[in-house]
Design a protein around this motif. Structure first.
Motif, PDB file in Angstrom:
ATOM      1  N   UNK A  21       0.825  -1.201   0.000  1.00 23.84           N
ATOM      2  CA  UNK A  21       0.000   0.000   0.000  1.00 23.84           C
ATOM      3  C   UNK A  21       0.864   1.258   0.000  1.00 23.84           C
ATOM      4  N   UNK A  22       1.952   1.208   0.754  1.00 28.85           N
ATOM      5  CA  UNK A  22       2.781   2.409   0.858  1.00 28.85           C
ATOM      6  C   UNK A  22       3.510   2.707  -0.446  1.00 28.85           C
ATOM      7  N   UNK A  23       4.026   1.682  -1.107  1.00 27.83           N
ATOM      8  CA  UNK A  23       4.906   1.895  -2.254  1.00 27.83           C
ATOM      9  C   UNK A  23       4.145   2.033  -3.568  1.00 27.83           C
ATOM     10  N   UNK A  24       2.921   1.480  -3.632  1.00 28.25           N
ATOM     11  CA  UNK A  24       2.234   1.437  -4.927  1.00 28.25           C
ATOM     12  C   UNK A  24       1.808   2.813  -5.424  1.00 28.25           C
ATOM     13  N   UNK A  25       2.071   3.865  -4.657  1.00 30.32           N
ATOM     14  CA  UNK A  25       1.727   5.216  -5.123  1.00 30.32           C
ATOM     15  C   UNK A  25       2.505   5.565  -6.376  1.00 30.32           C
ATOM     16  N   UNK A  26       3.691   5.009  -6.502  1.00 31.03           N
ATOM     17  CA  UNK A  26       4.582   5.449  -7.565  1.00 31.03           C
ATOM     18  C   UNK A  26       5.092   4.228  -8.303  1.00 31.03           C
ATOM     19  N   UNK A  27       4.839   4.185  -9.612  1.00 34.46           N
ATOM     20  CA  UNK A  27       5.084   2.930 -10.322  1.00 34.46           C
ATOM     21  C   UNK A  27       6.571   2.616 -10.461  1.00 34.46           C
ATOM     22  N   UNK A  28       7.424   3.657 -10.414  1.00 34.15           N
ATOM     23  CA  UNK A  28       8.848   3.378 -10.548  1.00 34.15           C
ATOM     24  C   UNK A  28       9.374   2.630  -9.318  1.00 34.15           C
ATOM     25  N   UNK A  29       9.010   3.118  -8.146  1.00 38.83           N
ATOM     26  CA  UNK A  29       9.436   2.420  -6.932  1.00 38.83           C
ATOM     27  C   UNK A  29       8.771   1.064  -6.845  1.00 38.83           C
ATOM     28  N   UNK A  30       7.514   0.986  -7.309  1.00 40.60           N
ATOM     29  CA  UNK A  30       6.804  -0.288  -7.268  1.00 40.60           C
ATOM     30  C   UNK A  30       7.585  -1.333  -8.060  1.00 40.60           C
ATOM     31  N   UNK A  84       5.858 -16.883  -6.377  1.00 36.61           N
ATOM     32  CA  UNK A  84       5.198 -15.941  -5.480  1.00 36.61           C
ATOM     33  C   UNK A  84       5.760 -14.539  -5.664  1.00 36.61           C
ATOM     34  N   UNK A  85       7.074 -14.466  -5.852  1.00 35.76           N
ATOM     35  CA  UNK A  85       7.696 -13.167  -6.084  1.00 35.76           C
ATOM     36  C   UNK A  85       7.144 -12.519  -7.341  1.00 35.76           C
ATOM     37  N   UNK A  86       7.064 -13.310  -8.427  1.00 32.87           N
ATOM     38  CA  UNK A  86       6.516 -12.768  -9.676  1.00 32.87           C
ATOM     39  C   UNK A  86       5.078 -12.319  -9.480  1.00 32.87           C
ATOM     40  N   UNK A  87       4.307 -13.107  -8.736  1.00 30.46           N
ATOM     41  CA  UNK A  87       2.917 -12.758  -8.487  1.00 30.46           C
ATOM     42  C   UNK A  87       2.807 -11.439  -7.745  1.00 30.46           C
ATOM     43  N   UNK A  88       3.700 -11.258  -6.773  1.00 33.39           N
ATOM     44  CA  UNK A  88       3.688 -10.017  -5.984  1.00 33.39           C
ATOM     45  C   UNK A  88       4.033  -8.827  -6.868  1.00 33.39           C
ATOM     46  N   UNK A  89       5.032  -9.027  -7.705  1.00 33.34           N
ATOM     47  CA  UNK A  89       5.485  -7.981  -8.616  1.00 33.34           C
ATOM     48  C   UNK A  89       4.333  -7.572  -9.543  1.00 33.34           C
ATOM     49  N   UNK A  90       3.685  -8.575 -10.118  1.00 35.03           N
ATOM     50  CA  UNK A  90       2.569  -8.330 -11.027  1.00 35.03           C
ATOM     51  C   UNK A  90       1.481  -7.529 -10.314  1.00 35.03           C
ATOM     52  N   UNK A  91       1.154  -7.929  -9.088  1.00 32.19           N
ATOM     53  CA  UNK A  91       0.078  -7.274  -8.361  1.00 32.19           C
ATOM     54  C   UNK A  91       0.430  -5.821  -8.055  1.00 32.19           C
ATOM     55  N   UNK A 120       2.567  -3.837  -9.622  1.00 35.07           N
ATOM     56  CA  UNK A 120       2.594  -3.033 -10.840  1.00 35.07           C
ATOM     57  C   UNK A 120       1.170  -2.694 -11.275  1.00 35.07           C
ATOM     58  N   UNK A 121       0.283  -3.671 -11.232  1.00 33.84           N
ATOM     59  CA  UNK A 121      -1.103  -3.433 -11.641  1.00 33.84           C
ATOM     60  C   UNK A 121      -1.747  -2.380 -10.741  1.00 33.84           C
ATOM     61  N   UNK A 122      -1.528  -2.520  -9.428  1.00 27.30           N
ATOM     62  CA  UNK A 122      -2.165  -1.577  -8.515  1.00 27.30           C
ATOM     63  C   UNK A 122      -1.615  -0.171  -8.702  1.00 27.30           C
ATOM     64  N   UNK A 123      -0.292  -0.062  -8.927  1.00 26.18           N
ATOM     65  CA  UNK A 123       0.248   1.284  -9.063  1.00 26.18           C
ATOM     66  C   UNK A 123      -0.273   1.940 -10.330  1.00 26.18           C
ATOM     67  N   UNK A 124      -0.510   1.149 -11.377  1.00 30.04           N
ATOM     68  CA  UNK A 124      -1.074   1.704 -12.606  1.00 30.04           C
ATOM     69  C   UNK A 124      -2.502   2.192 -12.358  1.00 30.04           C
ATOM     70  N   UNK A 125      -3.270   1.387 -11.613  1.00 28.86           N
ATOM     71  CA  UNK A 125      -4.651   1.791 -11.331  1.00 28.86           C
ATOM     72  C   UNK A 125      -4.675   3.036 -10.455  1.00 28.86           C
ATOM     73  N   UNK A 126      -3.758   3.059  -9.468  1.00 30.47           N
ATOM     74  CA  UNK A 126      -3.779   4.203  -8.551  1.00 30.47           C
ATOM     75  C   UNK A 126      -3.417   5.499  -9.246  1.00 30.47           C
ATOM     76  N   UNK A 127      -2.597   5.419 -10.272  1.00 32.84           N
ATOM     77  CA  UNK A 127      -2.238   6.622 -11.021  1.00 32.84           C
ATOM     78  C   UNK A 127      -3.489   7.239 -11.628  1.00 32.84           C
TER      79      UNK A 127
END
Lengths: 197, 207
Positions: A32-41, A143-150, A152-159
């Motif tokens: 939740x904290x990091x997904x604000x910004x897609x680069x950091x995500x 699991x790592x890939x799944x987390x990464x995918x999730x 990235x998707x959330x940060x795109x939506x949040x933008x």
């Protein structure tokens, strides 16, 4: 407990149907904290993939060759945490030596990872489900890939949702949770394909 | 966060249960406990474990604060927390094996619950032991309250029961979505929404 699951099905299951974040709620805080910004995500997601793969495999070795023979399984929480913390520390040093650019994009996220619940969670799931070594490594990587995918998707939506007008109380965390809810529903749509327990 | 300045036990209680409730204001510690909120009994035991761990580790960190070198304090705090979580795990295994199996890895994940570390770092590090104990306990209780509300709704609608006791008559169609993960996200979203709206009404600064 069926340890017979094929590594390839396990790989896809850990990305989609049993996504560590959306189905098991792990790694929420930094999510939740990091997904604000897609680069950091992106950076954090990559770091999670690397750390998860290494720590899950390493924890399997420690668990089966050290803790089980010595009958110290009840100490596993502490041991897993120490393994994770030292892997993260070492990776940070290695990356710092090898590549400065990689360090700048990945290194700053590494300390955050020690307290990421997903890392410890995957190791604990690995222990409870009694995976073998190959399964553990695959499960960690997937699991790592799944987390990464999730993330990235959330940060795109949040933008997109950032600029939309919502009720004052819903802004920020509230809206993010509801968005994650919809994402979780979408991921559960894959559940018919394969299932792991 | 201004709560480090608060020294009065009553004020701490109010801050931790409401104005900076760990879940809907600080959005911390969501990780380990949402997954267990589909049954009230599991949630109750899980959150009691969190209350115990938060209170005891805050107390211990506060007692030991002058002996811990600043540089390694994170590691020491993690080990203190892990120590209490192991106690919780062993007790659950011994007395409530059924619940322990249901909770699975989530008991262990109390270690990485950000609330506990957060309280140790933000409060226990700079306050007296008894006050830190109280602060840890109330933080845990604030967390417990929100999770119990979520579990109440999820079990009632998802299984038609509360604490395993059937509430709705046989003909009730369970809401399958309430048993699945997304509903937890929706409910927590709603709770954050309601909580923040009430705070806006009262004119309290929302962080």
């Amino acid at each position: 407990m069926a340890p017979a699951i094929h590594p390839i099905s396990l790989f896809f299951a850990s990305i989609f149907t049993s996504n560590i974040l959306l189905a098991n709620f792990l790694g929420m805080c930094s999510f939740i904290a990091i997904s604000k910004d897609s680069k950091s995500a992106n950076g954090l997601g990559l770091a999670v993939v690397v750390v998860l793969t290494i720590t899950t495999a390493l924890n399997w070795v420690v668990l089966n060759y050290v803790l089980v023979p010595l009958d110290l399984v009840y100490l596993r929480f502490i041991v897993f945490i120490i393994v994770i913390a030292s892997v993260v520390q070492m990776l940070e040093m290695i990356i710092d030596r090898v590549s400065q650019t990689l360090y700048l994009s990945l290194g700053i996220f590494l300390p955050l990872i020690t307290v990421n619940c997903a890392i410890l969670g995957v190791s604990l799931f690995m222990e409870i489900r009694q995976y073998n070594f190959v399964q553990s490594a695959i499960y960690g990587f997937g699991s790592g890939l799944g987390w990464w995918l999730a993330i990235m998707a959330l940060s795109a939506i949040r933008k997109k949702t950032e600029k939309s007008k919502v009720h004052a109380g819903l802004q920020g965390a509230g809206l993010t949770f509801i968005t994650i809810g919809f994402m979780a529903m979408a991921f559960i749509g894959f559940a018919g394909l394969l299932q792991v327990q | 966060m201004s709560d480090t300045a608060v020294k009065d036990p009553g004020a701490i209680l109010k801050t931790n249960l409401w104005t900076s409730n760990p879940i809907f204001v600080q959005v911390l510690g969501i990780c380990s406990a949402l997954a267990v909120t589909n049954l009230l009994t599991n949630t109750m035991i899980m959150t009691l474990g969190v209350v115990f761990t938060t209170a005891m580790s805050s107390l211990t960190v506060s007692l030991m604060k002058s002996f811990i070198p600043r540089k390694v304090r994170m590691v020491v705090q993690t080990l203190i927390i892990a120590f209490y979580v192991i106690i919780v795990d062993i007790v659950l295994r011994a007395y409530l094996p059924e619940v322990s199996r249901n909770l699975g890895p989530y008991v262990g994940l109390i270690i990485t619950n950000c609330i506990i570390m957060g309280r140790a770092e933000a409060f226990a590090q700079s306050n007296r032991p008894i006050l830190s104990f109280w602060d840890g306990m109330t933080s845990g209780l604030g967390y417990m309250g929100v999770l119990l509300v979520i579990a109440f709704v999820r079990e009632l609608l998802g299984f038609g029961s509360l604490f395993g006791v059937r509430i709705f008559p046989e003909g009730f169609t369970p809401w399958t979505i309430m048993v699945m993960p997304p509903s937890a996200f929706f409910l927590i979203g709603l709770i954050v929404w309601i909580g923040k709206t009430i705070m806006h009404r009262q004119g309290e600064p929302v962080t």
